[in-house]
Scaffold this active site. Structure first.
Site, short mmCIF file in Angstrom:
data_model
loop_
_atom_site.label_atom_id
_atom_site.label_comp_id
_atom_site.label_asym_id
_atom_site.label_seq_id
_atom_site.Cartn_x
_atom_site.Cartn_y
_atom_site.Cartn_z
N CYS A 106 0.83 -1.20 0.00
CA CYS A 106 0.00 0.00 0.00
C CYS A 106 0.87 1.25 0.00
O CYS A 106 1.89 1.31 0.68
CB CYS A 106 -0.92 0.02 1.22
SG CYS A 106 -1.97 1.48 1.22
N TRP A 134 -1.84 4.37 -4.94
CA TRP A 134 -2.34 5.60 -5.55
C TRP A 134 -1.22 6.38 -6.20
O TRP A 134 -0.06 6.21 -5.84
CB TRP A 134 -3.03 6.45 -4.49
CG TRP A 134 -2.19 6.69 -3.28
CD1 TRP A 134 -1.10 7.49 -3.19
CD2 TRP A 134 -2.36 6.11 -1.97
NE1 TRP A 134 -0.59 7.45 -1.93
CE2 TRP A 134 -1.34 6.62 -1.15
CE3 TRP A 134 -3.29 5.22 -1.41
CZ2 TRP A 134 -1.20 6.28 0.19
CZ3 TRP A 134 -3.15 4.88 -0.07
CH2 TRP A 134 -2.12 5.40 0.71
P1 NAP Z 1 6.49 9.82 2.23
O1 NAP Z 1 6.54 10.17 3.67
O2 NAP Z 1 6.79 10.83 1.23
O3 NAP Z 1 7.40 8.58 1.93
C1 NAP Z 1 7.48 7.45 2.81
C2 NAP Z 1 8.81 6.79 2.66
O4 NAP Z 1 8.89 6.16 1.39
C3 NAP Z 1 9.95 7.77 2.74
O5 NAP Z 1 10.94 7.24 3.56
C4 NAP Z 1 10.40 7.87 1.30
O6 NAP Z 1 11.78 8.17 1.20
C5 NAP Z 1 10.15 6.46 0.86
N1 NAP Z 1 10.23 6.27 -0.59
C6 NAP Z 1 10.38 7.19 -1.58
N2 NAP Z 1 10.48 6.59 -2.78
C7 NAP Z 1 10.41 5.26 -2.55
C8 NAP Z 1 10.47 4.12 -3.40
N3 NAP Z 1 10.62 4.23 -4.72
N4 NAP Z 1 10.39 2.92 -2.84
C9 NAP Z 1 10.23 2.78 -1.51
N5 NAP Z 1 10.18 3.82 -0.65
C10 NAP Z 1 10.26 5.04 -1.18
O7 NAP Z 1 5.08 9.16 1.99
P2 NAP Z 1 3.64 9.80 1.95
O8 NAP Z 1 3.69 11.24 2.35
O9 NAP Z 1 2.76 8.90 2.67
O10 NAP Z 1 3.32 9.73 0.39
C11 NAP Z 1 3.69 8.64 -0.38
C12 NAP Z 1 3.35 8.96 -1.82
O11 NAP Z 1 1.98 8.80 -2.04
C13 NAP Z 1 3.72 10.35 -2.25
O12 NAP Z 1 4.13 10.31 -3.59
C14 NAP Z 1 2.40 11.08 -2.14
O13 NAP Z 1 2.31 12.17 -3.05
C15 NAP Z 1 1.44 10.00 -2.50
N6 NAP Z 1 0.17 10.13 -1.85
C16 NAP Z 1 -0.91 10.19 -2.64
C17 NAP Z 1 -2.13 10.27 -2.08
C18 NAP Z 1 -3.32 10.30 -2.99
O14 NAP Z 1 -4.41 10.11 -2.55
N7 NAP Z 1 -3.16 10.52 -4.27
C19 NAP Z 1 -2.29 10.33 -0.72
C20 NAP Z 1 -1.17 10.27 0.09
C21 NAP Z 1 0.06 10.16 -0.51
P3 NAP Z 1 12.40 9.56 0.65
O15 NAP Z 1 11.29 10.55 0.61
O16 NAP Z 1 13.45 9.90 1.65
O17 NAP Z 1 12.98 9.25 -0.66
#
Ligand code: NAP
Length: 656
Positions: free
Chosen positions: A608, A655
């Site tokens: 997820c 997502w």
């Molecule tokens: P986050 O805090 O930005 O990331 C969580 C962890 O995942 C961080 O340690 C990050 O490392 C790491 N990560 C980055 N690239 C990775 C990869 N290729 N493989 C494995 N781990 C990786 O997480 P978040 O704020 O929950 O968001 C996660 C993503 O989902 C973002 O792109 C966000 O825009 C998206 N999102 C979308 C929705 C939606 O509804 N559309 C909602 C929530 C989040 P680093 O940052 O240090 O590289």
């Protein structure tokens, strides 16, 4: 002999009596003057063929739409037909008897267009589920039916455009004639551009096929007419309800997308200990609502727009936003009487019903261009809506890359001052937002937990754009000036489910807010253990930036580990050292244990979070583990994981 027989007298009296009755009472028996029902349900008819015949339409555009985009495209295509001297109607497959498709050739020069979005893991949208099931089971004969399909999807997902491809293939198998190639829309790239390019080729092909010529009529056609109400009872005006008038004051189950429940917010706390982001945990109280959910389901919420943006639109356009209006469909036969619940005010429409924050699509620019009085501004708007490479590039940079919403466009094009009612007709509907539920109903039957990050970023034009739903949720404090803050919500069932047998091990991979559904899973496994059930290994791979900043639910997770509910808690801190450490690195590190769980112990794998990079990288890590420990070639390893997917043992809730 009497002049009149008894029978004559009887008949005469009867006729005279009826005449007197009619003269006296006719006012009462006359039908009440026609009152246009607001509810489209009352005028619905299920035969689209009859409707097409009655209204002289030859093109029907069906949409399988979850977030409204396919429906928008469908409306645009049906409007386009006019330019080519044809008549189109946009139709929701859920509202019509789709088995009638085989009767389409009864209409001359007829064509069925399908705008089909793919949802989740290759699934149909809710409104096309029945059509999809019917296509799969049925053996209809579509000989003579002419069709084309435009697919909407996202390349970062495993089953890219699965629905569009399926409908395109299946209709041909059933004998229908494809008159133009399947269009492929990729939301990871530029869906709007894919659609515009496809459409530019599609219409000339249709004209050629039917031997018709474009009328060249490029003028914009209004679909709705404005009615301003001056003396309407306030009780008759929609104030943000999605379905039934006053449904927010008078709540009645069952609750669903058309009848959301107003759930009070009982908890709203910040999850991260430091950093400049705001990650939050919300609890929605569903006591007394009869709403049921399972771990892995999604909760949909209907947000409202920022009042600052709404007021500013009113100011820029110089209108009184509290004017009570209706926008009534000029096509009286249409099932859709209004573009949003009417009567309403402009303020309510812009606050609750219309999407004012996403960059507008090119058709909106095209239609609005006529109101730009400055020739250069008008020219640029028309250019952006055209399919010329220069126009596409301008739209990409000026609208998309610069994240210009409608307000930014109005501010940056000072001569563009459209009538607000036309703007309200053109803007798409504000959509519900889905969140993976972060709780188990076994432990929390009366509350639904959400874990989300507040979205806020600066655009290239120096403006600060705020995510509609997350900023609105952030402001929802349990008591707001003595009132309970509430959220209109409903549940969307998902396929993301714990294994049927609790003894099956589970491997959960969820960095960032991807942890959400796993909070529910872990709670549920803990509950099962408490009930004395035997529970298999429960392994979590979680990732965040810094241990001391955004290790979400740290205390809860460590407690679950201590009590043995979580048999392994693996956390990747990506920014606590020089090189990045991600969940997939930890998976590889414990590859022997992972392979044993998957290959020997029948573990179920769950991913997820971010679809674009994380989910793909994690999948690659599983391929590599299967190659290395299973002694498989790359192709065999890919096949191995794909088989797990088919068996429901590799599930994703991602997502982008
Ligand atoms: P986050 O805090 O930005 O990331 C969580 C962890 O995942 C961080 O340690 C990050 O490392 C790491 N990560 C980055 N690239 C990775 C990869 N290729 N493989 C494995 N781990 C990786 O997480 P978040 O704020 O929950 O968001 C996660 C993503 O989902 C973002 O792109 C966000 O825009 C998206 N999102 C979308 C929705 C939606 O509804 N559309 C909602 C929530 C989040 P680093 O940052 O240090 O590289």
């Amino acid at each position: 002999m009497p002049f009149f027989s008894n029978l004559d007298i009887f008949l005469f009296s009867l006729i005279a009596g009826l005449l007197v009755y009619w003269l006296i009472f006719r006012k009462k028996v006359e039908p009440i003057p026609e009152f246009k029902k607001l509810d489209a349900q009352t005028t619905r008819e299920t035969s689209f063929i009859d409707k097409m015949k009655k209204t002289g339409k030859n093109i029907v555009v069906f949409y399988g739409s979850q977030t409204g985009t396919a429906e928008e495209f469908s409306n645009r295509l049906s409007k386009d037909a006019h330019r080519y001297g044809m008549k189109g109607m946009s139709a929701d497959p859920e509202e019509y008897d789709m088995s009638e498709l085989s009767r389409l050739p009864e209409i001359e020069n007829s064509l069925a267009i399908f705008c089909m979005a793919t949802y989740g893991e290759g699934d149909p949208t809710d409104n096309s589920q029945d059509f999809y099931d019917w296509l799969q089971e049925g053996d209809a004969d579509f000989t003579g039916v002419k069709y084309t399909v435009f697919a909407l999807g996202n390349k970062t997902y495993e089953h890219y455009n699965a629905m569009g491809k399926y409908v395109d293939k299946r209709l041909a198998e059933l004998g229908a004639q494809r008159i133009f190639d399947l269009g492929m829309g990729d939301d990871d790239g530029n869906l709007e551009e894919d659609f515009v390019s496809w459409r530019e080729q599609f219409w000339p092909a249709v004209c050629e096929h039917f031997g018709v010529e474009a009328t060249g009529e490029e003028s914009s056609i209004r679909q709705y007419e404005l009615k301003v109400h001056s003396d309407l009872n306030m009780n008759k005006i929609y104030t943000g309800e999605v379905g039934r008038l006053k449904s927010f004051e008078n709540q009645k189950p069952p609750f669903d997308s058309k009848n959301p429940f107003l759930a009070p917010v009982s908890v709203n706390r910040k999850l991260n200990k430091a950093g400049d982001r705001h990650l939050m945990h919300l609890e929605l109280d569903i006591t007394g609502s009869k709403i049921r959910y399972e771990s892995g389901d999604h909760v949909a919420v209907y947000p409202i727009n920022d009042s600052v943006i709404v007021s500013r639109i009113g100011e820029v356009l110089g209108v009184d936003l509290d004017t009570v209006i209706s926008l009534n469909n000029l096509d009286e036969e249409s099932n859709k009487k209004h573009p949003f619940p009417c009567p309403s005010t402009y303020r309510t429409a812009l606050t609750h019903y219309l999407d004012i924050t996403n960059p507008p699509r090119t058709n909106v620019l095209y239609e609005l261009a006529q109101y730009a009085t400055e020739p250069k501004e008008q020219e640029n708007m028309r250019k952006m809506a055209s399919s010329s490479p220069e126009g596409k590039a301008l739209y990409q940079s000026w609208v998309l890359d610069s994240c210009r919403n409608i307000l930014a466009i109005l501010e940056d094009l000072p001569s563009l001052r459209p009538p607000i009612d036309h703007l309200c007709e053109l803007l798409p509907r504000l959509q519900a937002r889905y969140y993976s539920i972060a709780s188990s109903s076994k432990v929390h039957p009366n509350s639904i937990h959400i874990c989300a990050v507040v979205v806020e970023y600066e655009t290239k034009t120096g403006r600060v754009n705020k995510g509609v739903a997350t900023n609105w949720l952030k402001s929802k404090m349990p008591t707001d000036n003595g009132h309970k803050a509430t959220v209109p919500m409903y549940i969307r069932k998902s396929q993301f489910r714990l294994p049927f047998k609790s003894t099956n091990p589970v491997i959960m991979v969820g960095p960032g807010t991807g942890i959400a559904p796993f909070m529910g899973f872990v709670q549920e496994r803990g509950w099962l253990k408490e009930q004395g059930k035997e529970v298999g290994e429960t392994v979590l791979y979680y990732g965040c930036r810094h241990k001391n900043e955004d290790f979400l639910y740290q205390e809860e997770l460590e407690e679950f580990e201590k009590t043995g509910v979580l048999t392994a808690l693996n956390v990747a801190f990506s920014r606590d050292q020089a090189e990045k450490v991600y969940v997939q690195h930890l998976l590889k590190k414990s590859k022997e244990a992972v392979w044993r769980l998957v290959h020997t112990d029948n573990a179920h794998i769950y991913i997820c979070g971010d679809a674009r990079n994380m989910a793909r990288d994690v999948q690659n890590a599983f391929y590599e583990i299967a190659e290395e420990l299973g002694g498989l070639s790359r192709a065999q390893a890919v096949d191995y994981i794909k088989k797990l997917m088919t068996k429901g043992r590799y599930s994703q809730d991602v997502w982008s």
